[in-house]
Structures are given as structure tokens and as C-alpha cells.
Design a protein around this motif. Structure first.
Motif, mmCIF file in Angstrom:
data_model
loop_
_atom_site.group_PDB
_atom_site.id
_atom_site.type_symbol
_atom_site.label_atom_id
_atom_site.label_comp_id
_atom_site.label_asym_id
_atom_site.label_seq_id
_atom_site.Cartn_x
_atom_site.Cartn_y
_atom_site.Cartn_z
ATOM 1 N N MET A 1 0.835 -1.185 0.000
ATOM 2 C CA MET A 1 0.000 0.000 0.000
ATOM 3 C C MET A 1 0.874 1.240 0.000
ATOM 4 O O MET A 1 1.967 1.242 0.575
ATOM 5 C CB MET A 1 -0.902 0.012 1.240
ATOM 6 C CG MET A 1 -1.875 1.194 1.260
ATOM 7 S SD MET A 1 -2.860 1.291 2.770
ATOM 8 C CE MET A 1 -2.009 2.606 3.632
ATOM 9 N N ALA A 2 0.397 2.288 -0.637
ATOM 10 C CA ALA A 2 1.051 3.593 -0.589
ATOM 11 C C ALA A 2 0.057 4.592 -0.009
ATOM 12 O O ALA A 2 -1.078 4.690 -0.481
ATOM 13 C CB ALA A 2 1.492 4.028 -1.982
ATOM 14 N N TRP A 3 0.488 5.288 1.016
ATOM 15 C CA TRP A 3 -0.342 6.276 1.702
ATOM 16 C C TRP A 3 0.244 7.646 1.393
ATOM 17 O O TRP A 3 1.383 7.941 1.740
ATOM 18 C CB TRP A 3 -0.335 6.001 3.202
ATOM 19 C CG TRP A 3 -1.017 7.014 4.064
ATOM 20 C CD1 TRP A 3 -0.495 8.193 4.530
ATOM 21 C CD2 TRP A 3 -2.342 6.942 4.601
ATOM 22 N NE1 TRP A 3 -1.411 8.851 5.305
ATOM 23 C CE2 TRP A 3 -2.544 8.113 5.381
ATOM 24 C CE3 TRP A 3 -3.368 6.005 4.500
ATOM 25 C CZ2 TRP A 3 -3.749 8.359 6.057
ATOM 26 C CZ3 TRP A 3 -4.562 6.255 5.173
ATOM 27 C CH2 TRP A 3 -4.745 7.415 5.930
ATOM 28 N N VAL A 4 -0.525 8.502 0.738
ATOM 29 C CA VAL A 4 -0.053 9.830 0.356
ATOM 30 C C VAL A 4 -0.849 10.852 1.153
ATOM 31 O O VAL A 4 -2.072 10.949 1.016
ATOM 32 C CB VAL A 4 -0.230 10.079 -1.155
ATOM 33 C CG1 VAL A 4 0.300 11.463 -1.525
ATOM 34 C CG2 VAL A 4 0.472 8.995 -1.960
ATOM 35 N N GLU A 5 -0.163 11.619 1.997
ATOM 36 C CA GLU A 5 -0.861 12.591 2.825
ATOM 37 C C GLU A 5 -0.298 13.988 2.621
ATOM 38 O O GLU A 5 0.870 14.179 2.302
ATOM 39 C CB GLU A 5 -0.815 12.211 4.298
ATOM 40 C CG GLU A 5 0.538 12.365 4.960
ATOM 41 C CD GLU A 5 0.484 12.053 6.448
ATOM 42 O OE1 GLU A 5 -0.423 11.318 6.880
ATOM 43 O OE2 GLU A 5 1.364 12.549 7.173
ATOM 44 N N GLY A 6 -1.166 14.954 2.790
ATOM 45 C CA GLY A 6 -0.773 16.347 2.646
ATOM 46 C C GLY A 6 -2.004 17.218 2.788
ATOM 47 O O GLY A 6 -3.139 16.744 2.654
ATOM 48 N N ARG A 101 -5.578 -7.448 4.753
ATOM 49 C CA ARG A 101 -5.565 -8.843 4.305
ATOM 50 C C ARG A 101 -5.013 -9.001 2.899
ATOM 51 O O ARG A 101 -5.116 -10.082 2.319
ATOM 52 C CB ARG A 101 -6.989 -9.425 4.433
ATOM 53 C CG ARG A 101 -7.319 -9.704 5.880
ATOM 54 C CD ARG A 101 -8.786 -9.759 6.188
ATOM 55 N NE ARG A 101 -8.957 -9.994 7.620
ATOM 56 C CZ ARG A 101 -8.871 -9.029 8.540
ATOM 57 N NH1 ARG A 101 -8.620 -7.768 8.179
ATOM 58 N NH2 ARG A 101 -9.009 -9.315 9.820
ATOM 59 N N LEU A 102 -4.441 -7.943 2.378
ATOM 60 C CA LEU A 102 -3.763 -8.052 1.086
ATOM 61 C C LEU A 102 -2.375 -8.642 1.334
ATOM 62 O O LEU A 102 -1.487 -7.979 1.860
ATOM 63 C CB LEU A 102 -3.646 -6.672 0.422
ATOM 64 C CG LEU A 102 -4.941 -6.047 -0.076
ATOM 65 C CD1 LEU A 102 -4.689 -4.629 -0.561
ATOM 66 C CD2 LEU A 102 -5.561 -6.889 -1.183
ATOM 67 N N GLY A 103 -2.196 -9.880 0.983
ATOM 68 C CA GLY A 103 -0.918 -10.539 1.207
ATOM 69 C C GLY A 103 -0.197 -10.802 -0.090
ATOM 70 O O GLY A 103 0.590 -9.989 -0.579
ATOM 71 N N LEU A 108 -2.255 -3.161 -5.725
ATOM 72 C CA LEU A 108 -1.602 -1.976 -5.200
ATOM 73 C C LEU A 108 -2.699 -1.047 -4.690
ATOM 74 O O LEU A 108 -3.538 -0.576 -5.459
ATOM 75 C CB LEU A 108 -0.787 -1.273 -6.294
ATOM 76 C CG LEU A 108 -0.232 0.117 -5.940
ATOM 77 C CD1 LEU A 108 0.737 0.036 -4.770
ATOM 78 C CD2 LEU A 108 0.435 0.743 -7.153
ATOM 79 N N LEU A 109 -2.701 -0.798 -3.396
ATOM 80 C CA LEU A 109 -3.695 0.083 -2.786
ATOM 81 C C LEU A 109 -3.079 1.458 -2.596
ATOM 82 O O LEU A 109 -2.069 1.613 -1.894
ATOM 83 C CB LEU A 109 -4.151 -0.492 -1.447
ATOM 84 C CG LEU A 109 -5.173 0.331 -0.644
ATOM 85 C CD1 LEU A 109 -6.452 0.555 -1.440
ATOM 86 C CD2 LEU A 109 -5.478 -0.346 0.690
ATOM 87 N N LEU A 110 -3.669 2.466 -3.222
ATOM 88 C CA LEU A 110 -3.217 3.854 -3.106
ATOM 89 C C LEU A 110 -4.276 4.653 -2.365
ATOM 90 O O LEU A 110 -5.446 4.652 -2.761
ATOM 91 C CB LEU A 110 -2.994 4.469 -4.491
ATOM 92 C CG LEU A 110 -1.932 3.836 -5.383
ATOM 93 C CD1 LEU A 110 -2.026 4.413 -6.787
ATOM 94 C CD2 LEU A 110 -0.552 4.092 -4.813
ATOM 95 N N GLU A 131 6.704 -2.049 6.823
ATOM 96 C CA GLU A 131 6.861 -3.273 6.052
ATOM 97 C C GLU A 131 5.716 -3.475 5.067
ATOM 98 O O GLU A 131 5.865 -4.198 4.080
ATOM 99 C CB GLU A 131 6.937 -4.477 7.007
ATOM 100 C CG GLU A 131 8.197 -4.493 7.862
ATOM 101 C CD GLU A 131 8.289 -5.756 8.694
ATOM 102 O OE1 GLU A 131 7.353 -6.588 8.609
ATOM 103 O OE2 GLU A 131 9.288 -5.916 9.422
ATOM 104 N N ARG A 132 4.588 -2.848 5.328
ATOM 105 C CA ARG A 132 3.417 -3.062 4.482
ATOM 106 C C ARG A 132 2.995 -1.808 3.727
ATOM 107 O O ARG A 132 2.180 -1.896 2.806
ATOM 108 C CB ARG A 132 2.245 -3.548 5.340
ATOM 109 C CG ARG A 132 2.569 -4.764 6.174
ATOM 110 C CD ARG A 132 1.406 -5.197 7.021
ATOM 111 N NE ARG A 132 0.304 -5.692 6.212
ATOM 112 C CZ ARG A 132 -0.883 -6.059 6.715
ATOM 113 N NH1 ARG A 132 -1.101 -5.945 8.009
ATOM 114 N NH2 ARG A 132 -1.823 -6.502 5.927
#
Length: 316
Positions: A1-6, A101-103, A108-110, A131-132
Motif C-alpha cells: 500500500m502507498a499512503w499519500v498525505e498532505g 488482508r492483502l498478502g 496496489l492500494l493507493l 513493512e506493508r
């Protein structure tokens, strides 16, 4: 996963769209976007990603996993969820259950979100798992990055001009981009007066604040004229309102105003450097439709000699 914050306008959407555009061929892209007006509608966001029939968020998350699994049969999947901070609680919980639960899935979760949105619901911990999750925090652009952005839009700025634009906008990506598109080169290069605020931002600010109740409009006008982060009590006195907490809550929901309860004096102010700077201050403080201009100006005139930080002003 990619977490984009701003913060609003920091460039989250631009970044994730560029990322999606560079994905290898064969990716299936699924998109969902939260709407602040639908934040009380269960599964308003989750239902954009796949059929959701379960009433309980955990089971709804499993349904989303099944939907992603079916799409994987045709190739890898990119799932984009924009503005999670506005998502309804059921969707947030369902998406979190699915994301955890994405193993071995080729998914790809954005996710894009504003900082510190909905603390304590589990997303902060998940986004902090190195790690995730890849966590990307977008802040202000540097002067060099302002120059690079300008060049990408076909405007070559000298170092001094880039620094001037950076100082005026605080490096806020949305405002830099708007000015580069709205202002002619002579003004950008300092040959034709000072820099204005983006017209699009001014129009949006005035229209959005005009929708709020009178106390919120008066508080916004006071913050615009004070033009800095100030204790909420000071802004409330300038605005002439007796219940500033309720008015501030309304303004915080617009995303135009920030509040720092952990700082001394619990200061509040406009979130973006170009609001209320430059030309935006006038349409906000002169005043939003329905505000009380006479009382506000009179109070400001009375307090003009004592700035919000308590130091007396010297006339020069």
C-alpha cells in the motif's frame, strides 16, 4: 500500500495520477473518491470499488477482497481511494479490513488523505507499518522545486523570481500552479508589480465561506484580516462572536482553516499561505456575503494598535 498525505492542494492527486500513468501495461485501475457531503452515507466510498451487501464493515471488507480477487484474474490491480479523510466510517473500516488482508494479492492500494484525519480508527497504525506501507508526506515545495514546476508548465524563472514566487505562496503547490497559469510573465518576473492571489482560489474561498452560518462567516473575515495564526479567543473578539468553537468547527470542515489545539493559545488561521494573502483577503474580509462589515472594521480599528501577539505597535 502507498499512503499519500498532505494538506489540501499539496499535490496528492497530481502525484497519484502520475504514478498510475506510469504503471506497466496490464494493470486494471479501480477508483473511488470520498465526498464530504456523503460522509454520513454508509459505504458511499466502498461501493465505488465493488458490490457491498454486508451490513457489518468487516464482512464488507471481505466482499471488497473478493472483488479485487476477481479482477486479478486479468492482471494486477491498482485501487485508488482519494480523500479518505472524508470517507464514511463504514467504508473506512471495510477498506481497512481489506487492506490488512492483502498478502500475496497482486493489488496496489493507493490512498490519499489529509494529515491526522480520523485518528484512532486504525488507519494511522496501518499507514505507519513500514513493512506493508510506503508513506509519502507532501509538504511545501522548495524554491528550486517551484522553478522546476514552472519549467514543466513552460515558464522559465530565474532563481530570484522562483524565490519570490515561493515566498508569496509558501511553496503551496496548488497556488504556485494557479499563479503560473493565471499571471503573465512580466508580473511573475517582478517587472510589473507584486504578485496577486490566484483568482480561482479567491472565487472558491468566497463562495465556500458564503455557504456557512453568520458566526462562521464573521470568524473567517476576522482571520482573513488578522492574516496570521492567532489564538481563537483573539479572533473571536475581533469577529464579535460569543461561541467561537462552533464557528471554528464549521470552518475546519471546509478545509480552508486550521486549528492547533496543542499549541499555546490554540491558534487558528487560514490553512493556505495565499489565503488570505494578497487579493484574497479583500473579498473574504470585505466581507463574505452576510458578514457584518461595519462591526468588524470598527473592532479592527479599535484593536489596530495592539497586534494579536500582545506587543504594542509603533507608528512609523
Amino acid at each position: 500500500m502507498a499512503w499519500v498525505e498532505g494538506e489540501a492542494g499539496a499535490g496528492k492527486t497530481t502525484l497519484v495520477r502520475q504514478l498510475l500513468a506510469r504503471l506497466p501495461a496490464g494493470f486494471t485501475v479501480v477508483r473511488a473518491e470520498a465526498d464530504e457531503l456523503a460522509s454520513d452515507i454508509p459505504y458511499a466510498v466502498a461501493a465505488q470499488l465493488g458490490p457491498v451487501r454486508a451490513a457489518e464493515p468487516f464482512r464488507a471488507g471481505l466482499e471488497l477482497l473478493n472483488a479485487f480477487s476477481r479482477r486479478q484474474k486479468r492482471g494486477p490491480v491498482a485501487v485508488l481511494v482519494e480523500d479518505l479523510h472524508w470517507a464514511d466510517l463504514a467504508s473506512r473500516q471495510a477498506l481497512l479490513a481489506a487492506g490488512r488482508r492483502l498478502g500475496d494479492d497482486r493489488v496496489l492500494l493507493l490512498v490519499t488523505s489529509r494529515p491526522a484525519a480520523q485518528p484512532g480508527d486504525g488507519w494511522e497504525r496501518f499507514a505507519g507499518d513500514q513493512e506493508r506501507c510506503l508513506r509519502i508526506t507532501l509538504g511545501a515545495l522548495s524554491a528550486q522545486e517551484v522553478a522546476s514546476l514552472a519549467l514543466g508548465l513552460g515558464v522559465r524563472l530565474a532563481r530570484g523570481d522562483a524565490e519570490r514566487l515561493h515566498a508569496h505562496t509558501g511553496g503551496h503547490a496548488l497556488h504556485v500552479r494557479a499563479l503560473l497559469r493565471e499571471v503573465d510573465r512580466a508580473r511573475l518576473t517582478g517587472l510589473d508589480g507584486g504578485l496577486p492571489a490566484p483568482r480561482s482560489l479567491a472565487s472558491m474561498t468566497v463562495a465556500r465561506i458564503a455557504e456557512e452560518p453568520a458566526p462562521a462567516r464573521d470568524l473567517a473575515a476576522a482571520l482573513a484580516v488578522l492574516n496570521q495564526q492567532v489564538p481563537l479567543a483573539v479572533a473571536a473578539r475581533v469577529a464579535g462572536i460569543s461561541q467561537p468553537a462552533a464557528a471554528l468547527e464549521r470552518l475546519l470542515a471546509t478545509g480552508l482553516v486550521t486549528w492547533r489545539p496543542s499549541h499555546a493559545g490554540t491558534p487558528a488561521g487560514f490553512a493556505h499561505p495565499a489565503v488570505p494573502g494578497g487579493d484574497v483577503r479583500r473579498p473574504v474580509a470585505d466581507p463574505p456575503p452576510g458578514a457584518a462589515p461595519g462591526r468588524l472594521r470598527a473592532d479592527l480599528g479599535h484593536r489596530r494598535t495592539d497586534p494579536p501577539d500582545g506587543r504594542r505597535r509603533r507608528d512609523r
